[in-house]
Design a protein around this motif. Sequence first.
Motif, PDB file in Angstrom:
ATOM      1  N   LEU A   1       6.879  10.978   6.349  1.00 11.64           N
ATOM      2  CA  LEU A   1       5.431  11.008   6.561  1.00 11.64           C
ATOM      3  C   LEU A   1       4.707  11.491   5.310  1.00 11.64           C
ATOM      4  O   LEU A   1       3.687  10.915   4.905  1.00 11.64           O
ATOM      5  N   PHE A   2       5.231  12.545   4.686  1.00  6.72           N
ATOM      6  CA  PHE A   2       4.624  13.060   3.453  1.00  6.72           C
ATOM      7  C   PHE A   2       4.642  11.994   2.357  1.00  6.72           C
ATOM      8  O   PHE A   2       3.644  11.779   1.665  1.00  6.72           O
ATOM      9  N   VAL A   3       5.788  11.338   2.212  1.00  3.98           N
ATOM     10  CA  VAL A   3       5.930  10.325   1.167  1.00  3.98           C
ATOM     11  C   VAL A   3       5.027   9.128   1.464  1.00  3.98           C
ATOM     12  O   VAL A   3       4.419   8.553   0.556  1.00  3.98           O
ATOM     13  N   ASN A   4       4.925   8.763   2.733  1.00  2.18           N
ATOM     14  CA  ASN A   4       4.053   7.655   3.128  1.00  2.18           C
ATOM     15  C   ASN A   4       2.607   7.924   2.704  1.00  2.18           C
ATOM     16  O   ASN A   4       1.934   7.068   2.112  1.00  2.18           O
ATOM     17  N   ASP A   5       2.119   9.132   2.990  1.00  3.87           N
ATOM     18  CA  ASP A   5       0.750   9.505   2.605  1.00  3.87           C
ATOM     19  C   ASP A   5       0.603   9.593   1.083  1.00  3.87           C
ATOM     20  O   ASP A   5      -0.408   9.159   0.519  1.00  3.87           O
ATOM     21  N   LEU A   6       1.608  10.147   0.435  1.00  8.18           N
ATOM     22  CA  LEU A   6       1.557  10.302  -1.017  1.00  8.18           C
ATOM     23  C   LEU A   6       1.500   8.953  -1.716  1.00  8.18           C
ATOM     24  O   LEU A   6       0.706   8.750  -2.647  1.00  8.18           O
ATOM     25  N   LEU A   7       2.328   8.015  -1.274  1.00  9.83           N
ATOM     26  CA  LEU A   7       2.343   6.698  -1.900  1.00  9.83           C
ATOM     27  C   LEU A   7       1.032   5.957  -1.676  1.00  9.83           C
ATOM     28  O   LEU A   7       0.584   5.199  -2.546  1.00  9.83           O
ATOM     29  N   MET A   8       0.406   6.168  -0.527  1.00 15.08           N
ATOM     30  CA  MET A   8      -0.895   5.526  -0.301  1.00 15.08           C
ATOM     31  C   MET A   8      -1.936   6.085  -1.260  1.00 15.08           C
ATOM     32  O   MET A   8      -2.756   5.337  -1.816  1.00 15.08           O
ATOM     33  N   ASP A   9      -1.928   7.387  -1.458  1.00 14.04           N
ATOM     34  CA  ASP A   9      -2.861   7.991  -2.426  1.00 14.04           C
ATOM     35  C   ASP A   9      -2.606   7.449  -3.828  1.00 14.04           C
ATOM     36  O   ASP A   9      -3.547   7.191  -4.595  1.00 14.04           O
ATOM     37  N   ALA A  10      -1.326   7.266  -4.161  1.00 12.42           N
ATOM     38  CA  ALA A  10      -0.987   6.724  -5.479  1.00 12.42           C
ATOM     39  C   ALA A  10      -1.477   5.285  -5.630  1.00 12.42           C
ATOM     40  O   ALA A  10      -1.994   4.896  -6.686  1.00 12.42           O
ATOM     41  N   MET A  11      -1.330   4.480  -4.574  1.00 13.22           N
ATOM     42  CA  MET A  11      -1.794   3.088  -4.632  1.00 13.22           C
ATOM     43  C   MET A  11      -3.319   3.012  -4.692  1.00 13.22           C
ATOM     44  O   MET A  11      -3.886   2.127  -5.345  1.00 13.22           O
ATOM     45  N   ASP A  12      -3.980   3.920  -4.052  1.00 15.18           N
ATOM     46  CA  ASP A  12      -5.440   3.968  -4.135  1.00 15.18           C
ATOM     47  C   ASP A  12      -5.876   4.223  -5.578  1.00 15.18           C
ATOM     48  O   ASP A  12      -6.800   3.580  -6.091  1.00 15.18           O
ATOM     49  N   ALA A  13      -5.186   5.159  -6.236  1.00 22.26           N
ATOM     50  CA  ALA A  13      -5.491   5.448  -7.642  1.00 22.26           C
ATOM     51  C   ALA A  13      -5.108   4.277  -8.538  1.00 22.26           C
ATOM     52  O   ALA A  13      -5.825   3.941  -9.487  1.00 22.26           O
ATOM     53  N   TYR A  14      -3.967   3.642  -8.241  1.00 22.52           N
ATOM     54  CA  TYR A  14      -3.488   2.548  -9.096  1.00 22.52           C
ATOM     55  C   TYR A  14      -4.449   1.370  -9.071  1.00 22.52           C
ATOM     56  O   TYR A  14      -4.822   0.834 -10.130  1.00 22.52           O
ATOM     57  N   TRP A  15      -4.858   0.937  -7.888  1.00 21.63           N
ATOM     58  CA  TRP A  15      -5.724  -0.247  -7.817  1.00 21.63           C
ATOM     59  C   TRP A  15      -7.134   0.061  -8.301  1.00 21.63           C
ATOM     60  O   TRP A  15      -7.832  -0.837  -8.790  1.00 21.63           O
ATOM     61  N   GLY A  16      -7.551   1.325  -8.216  1.00 23.34           N
ATOM     62  CA  GLY A  16      -8.795   1.701  -8.864  1.00 23.34           C
ATOM     63  C   GLY A  16      -8.684   1.577 -10.382  1.00 23.34           C
ATOM     64  O   GLY A  16      -9.621   1.130 -11.064  1.00 23.34           O
ATOM     65  N   TRP A  17      -7.515   1.961 -10.906  1.00 19.33           N
ATOM     66  CA  TRP A  17      -7.256   1.829 -12.353  1.00 19.33           C
ATOM     67  C   TRP A  17      -7.201   0.368 -12.774  1.00 19.33           C
ATOM     68  O   TRP A  17      -7.755  -0.021 -13.806  1.00 19.33           O
ATOM     69  N   VAL A  18      -6.535  -0.472 -11.979  1.00 17.85           N
ATOM     70  CA  VAL A  18      -6.448  -1.906 -12.285  1.00 17.85           C
ATOM     71  C   VAL A  18      -7.840  -2.533 -12.303  1.00 17.85           C
ATOM     72  O   VAL A  18      -8.184  -3.292 -13.221  1.00 17.85           O
ATOM     73  N   SER A  19      -8.630  -2.229 -11.295  1.00 17.72           N
ATOM     74  CA  SER A  19      -9.988  -2.781 -11.226  1.00 17.72           C
ATOM     75  C   SER A  19     -10.821  -2.335 -12.420  1.00 17.72           C
ATOM     76  O   SER A  19     -11.511  -3.143 -13.061  1.00 17.72           O
ATOM     77  N   SER A  20     -10.755  -1.050 -12.743  1.00 18.08           N
ATOM     78  CA  SER A  20     -11.548  -0.518 -13.864  1.00 18.08           C
ATOM     79  C   SER A  20     -11.139  -1.165 -15.179  1.00 18.08           C
ATOM     80  O   SER A  20     -11.993  -1.495 -16.009  1.00 18.08           O
TER      81      SER A  20
END
Length: 475
Positions: free
Chosen positions: A165-184
């Motif tokens: 569960l912790f890893v699931n939430d952590l990876l989602m936060d990481a993907m949120d940051a990653y796709w924000g970086w890709v878009s920017s």
Amino acid sequence: MRPPMKTIAIQLGLLLVTALFNVSFAQDSTRTLSGEQVLEIVRKYHPVARQARIHVDKAQADLLIARGGFDPVLGAYVARKRFGGVDYYNRTSPEITIPTWYGIEVHTGIDNYTGERLDPTMSKGQSSFIGASIPLAKDLLMDKRRAYLKQARIFTSMAETEQQLFVNDLLMDAMDAYWGWVSSYNLYQVMRTAVAINVERLDLVRRAFNNGERAAIDTVEALAQLQSFQYQEAQYRIQFTNAGLTLSGFLWTDSGSPYNLPENIVPPTAWDDQRLLATMELDLNALLTIAENSHPALRVYDFKLRALDIDKKLKFQELLPKADFRYNHLSKGYNAFSNISESAFLGNNYQYGFKFEIPLRLSAGRGAYKMAGLKIMETRLDQVQKQLDLQLKIRKYHNEFSVLKEQIGLQTLNYGNYQRLLEAEQTLFGNGESSLFLINSRENKVLEAQQKLIELKAKFFKTAFAVQWTAGLLN
């Protein structure tokens, strides 16, 4: 010889069309960072992921502690009294106690009593015993040792599920940051390209003005467009820089040090290839079934309910009287088994004791048992609510995912239409039937459509990961 006005217009048109319709960002393939690489780095090296593994190790340590309740215990009592030149007593009594699963304790030991004034109940000289302590009511079916061990086993499994569960939430936060970086990054590159185009355009317009082929107002028009794009470029540059810092918060090295993402590392060229989602489960009904059967958050509630059920059984013991029976078979000398076959159970060479007690109102027991039942009810209600919340989230993100896919198709067509309008306007401009103002207006629309398309694609991929996250599949 000065180039004719139509030649200048053609040069402007070629510059614009070539740059806007064939935008490509030069990338060194060894300096790109994909979403899968980010997920792998976070899984292996992020402190939260490591802490989740420590959480499992702690649960296993607690399990070892609980098992200690069933360890054999070796003890000894040594005492001596001498007063006024008289040896009252000299006692040596080692004993070993072996707990068993069903609450019975087996014990054996030896006694050696010497002295002139022994307690009459003590057997002088060397003797030995073997016996058992048996709970007849309270602690017969469940006691603290068994309850703690069972719960420790459950908590170990629960810790492993909580790790997911912790890893699931952590990876989602990481993907949120990653796709924000890709878009920017892609928005910044589009605007960099637009600025480069307009710098060359301004140079061409100024040369045309110096040659008397363009009005002075055209240089102002070109300069205003350039300055507008330079302003936006600076804005997108700081967004890209800050997005890189946000993403860096999820990137750690194998030595446990934070890693600052350099600006020369960029997303892959094919970042928007939808085939990257081929390995993901994106069917709504399948996702709902997976979440119901195996979502870590729901499984945690299952473990909690199992632990609470054990606690309820333990609390039920408080409603029972305490009735303990202890029996020892006695032997002369240090061999506790020397005459065990010669004496009946209560015939000779034995010692027993019986202890009984019960609170008259059982107030504490009744309260504790009721509290245990209420905790189970409360946890079940929480589980039902959590299951509903997960189902709604899955449906919400899946709906958003489906709509974004449609919007990307529409926006791609829209972008193409604006490109054709710009081409048509450029043709009119080359024939002297349009103006730089209209060219700039068409260009702005093309850029807006391109930026919107990038944002939609980045949101589309982020939502795909959000769908996986809500189903508990990011691990």
